[in-house]
Design a protein around this motif. Sequence first.
Motif: not given
Length: 328
Positions: A122-135, A139-147, A159-164
């Motif tokens: 279970a992964l928790k994401y943040e929501f709001g105008k300041e939640a870029g990396f934790t949106s 997070i979906l990209y992070q887990i997809t590239f982790a797979i 590369a994706i982590i640093k870009s995010l």
Amino acid sequence: MSTEVIMNLKEQVKEALTVIEKRTVKNVFFVSCGGSFALMYMSKYVVDREAKIIDAHIYSSNEFLHRNHSKLGNDSIVILCSHSGKTPETVEAAKLAQAKGALTISLTNIIESPLAETAEIALKYEFGKEAGFTSSHSILYQITFAILKAVENNDKFEAIIKSLEQLQSVYDKALKYSEPKAKLFAELHKDEKVIYSMASGSNYGAAYSFAICSLMEQQWIHSNAIHAGEYFHGPFEILDESVPFVILLGLDETRPLEERALAFTKQYGRKITVLDAKEYDLAGINEEVKGYITPLVLNHVVRYYAEKLSIERNHPLHTRRYMGIVKY
């Protein structure tokens, strides 16, 4: 966003990676509803482009349940997203996936929710105008590239982590650049009864979300997300000078489809709004993953357009007639 939240997220993804590394993975299913479903298109595109072994599938939760895919099993990963974690179809989809032996990974804003409690990871994401990396998108990209890293030794994870990590800065600059354009769009379209959106490839999810969530759900404006590749096989017959189009241009491999659709629309249409990723400042985004990052940016910008439209129409984004109000 605090450093503590970011570090906690990175630790969550790291722990998920250790679980994934222990499994044989042949396919990934992206399963959700509504706006959560729309964001899945981006990661489906990533797997289609990057994977050499893994197959990717994307389904709305209820169809996933009823279709009961024959390849769903012990070698599957099922990624599910629900903002509240309470979407009934998505919770049931997680239960089906687990019953068939798949590894389930949930993304929610509320970790104490039925979906989070059902999923193995279970992964928790943040929501709001300041939640870029934790949106949720990040997070979906992070887990997809982790797979992809765990299963296929794909080399784009860092590369994706640093870009995010630069995503919030890119968002902020994109919205500042878009402010006058979004305001003009709202003024010109406040009385429209229908607005179409169009994109292709990794950007189609943003166009789809704009149509079904921002316009139909939140503004009660008739809409449809047209795939740029399908435009010339029926939908372009609706075009004339009175019909509004919002066309997204990304930086992925399908951009020529979007450019062709735009060129034709300009020839016979008049009410055309173009959101072009080439116009945004993408400083800090790794060149080899720009095509994957820009749909996140386009999605953020087009939602900003929707906010401005809601203000001009005096129709708040949270207004509903049916959703969460009546039985359905």
